[in-house]
Scaffold this active site. Structure first.
Site, PDB file in Angstrom:
ATOM      1  N   ALA A  56       3.945 -13.955 -33.915  1.00 36.66           N
ATOM      2  CA  ALA A  56       2.808 -13.458 -34.688  1.00 36.66           C
ATOM      3  C   ALA A  56       1.643 -13.274 -33.719  1.00 36.66           C
ATOM      4  CB  ALA A  56       2.447 -14.441 -35.793  1.00 36.66           C
ATOM      5  N   VAL A  82       3.197 -17.456 -30.574  1.00 34.18           N
ATOM      6  CA  VAL A  82       1.972 -16.664 -30.649  1.00 34.18           C
ATOM      7  C   VAL A  82       1.996 -15.558 -29.602  1.00 34.18           C
ATOM      8  CG1 VAL A  82      -0.536 -16.723 -30.592  1.00 34.18           C
ATOM      9  CG2 VAL A  82       0.727 -18.693 -31.486  1.00 34.18           C
ATOM     10  N   LYS A  83       1.874 -14.310 -30.096  1.00 35.61           N
ATOM     11  CA  LYS A  83       1.801 -13.160 -29.194  1.00 35.61           C
ATOM     12  C   LYS A  83       0.388 -13.047 -28.648  1.00 35.61           C
ATOM     13  CE  LYS A  83       3.892  -9.149 -30.240  1.00 35.61           C
ATOM     14  NZ  LYS A  83       4.364  -8.030 -31.100  1.00 35.61           N
ATOM     15  N   ILE A  84       0.332 -12.980 -27.320  1.00 30.39           N
ATOM     16  CA  ILE A  84      -0.936 -12.918 -26.597  1.00 30.39           C
ATOM     17  C   ILE A  84      -0.897 -11.669 -25.715  1.00 30.39           C
ATOM     18  CG2 ILE A  84      -2.382 -14.084 -24.884  1.00 30.39           C
ATOM     19  CD1 ILE A  84      -2.217 -15.792 -27.334  1.00 30.39           C
ATOM     20  N   ASN A 105       4.190 -15.634 -26.451  1.00 36.09           N
ATOM     21  CA  ASN A 105       4.897 -14.418 -26.083  1.00 36.09           C
ATOM     22  C   ASN A 105       3.846 -13.479 -25.516  1.00 36.09           C
ATOM     23  OD1 ASN A 105       6.167 -11.937 -25.943  1.00 36.09           O
ATOM     24  ND2 ASN A 105       6.777 -11.869 -28.092  1.00 36.09           N
TER      25      ASN A 105
END
Length: 177
Positions: A56, A82-84, A105
């Site tokens: 997300a 957590v998408k960064i 991620n």
């Protein structure tokens, strides 16, 4: 090899999961907005369908914003990753979140050096965008090959999620690497 479905459409996720083709899910606020549903509600529903990593994405651009959002997202379910974004602030956030035990991620990877920096920052996953590179007449799969070689050379545990897949050959070639 794991398959991650990139969508916020829970019917598509259920269908892929029923075939054993959803080891994980990647999504983002834009995909969820297209579904016309509440962001947290969709994330929680996805977590009920797929027992695997659910990426997300944060929307903040500054390190502190990303870290705060990431903590909230990670609190929704144990499978949240957590998408960064691959930015300087994104790397700083990744390093801090990794130190806090939050999986990350790093997304929007377009070069092997970006993937190396993300791994050094402690990223759980990196997402190289092969299709977008192909769209620019560059060899996106060569990027994956380079990342695999770097990670093997230096024993990084960071996993690669091949993103922006445009055709079945992207899947096949990635699997062979």
């Amino acid at each position: 090899m794991k398959f991650f479905i990139d969508t916020a459409n829970v019917d598509e996720i259920r269908e892929a999961n029923s075939m054993g083709m959803a080891d994980g899910v990647t999504t983002n606020p834009s995909l969820i907005a297209k579904e016309g549903r509440d962001f947290e509600e969709v994330i929680k529903e996805i977590c009920e369908i797929v027992d695997g990593p659910i990426s997300a994405e944060v929307i903040g651009l500054k390190k502190d914003e990303m870290v705060e959002e990431a903590r909230q997202l990670a609190g929704l379910h144990k499978n949240i990753v957590v998408k960064i974004p691959m930015t300087v602030d994104g790397l700083k956030a990744t390093r801090q979140l990794t130190g806090e035990g939050i999986k990350t991620n790093v997304t929007l990877i377009f070069s092997p050096l970006q993937a190396l920096m993300a791994a050094k920052a402690g990223a759980t996953y990196v997402s190289p965008f092969v299709g977008r590179l192909d769209d620019l007449s560059q060899d996106g799969l060569q990027l994956v090959e380079q990342i695999v070689e770097i990670y093997c050379n230096y024993a990084y545990n960071t996993e690669i999620i091949v993103a922006s897949v445009r055709n079945p050959l992207h899947v096949l070639e990635s699997a062979m690497m």
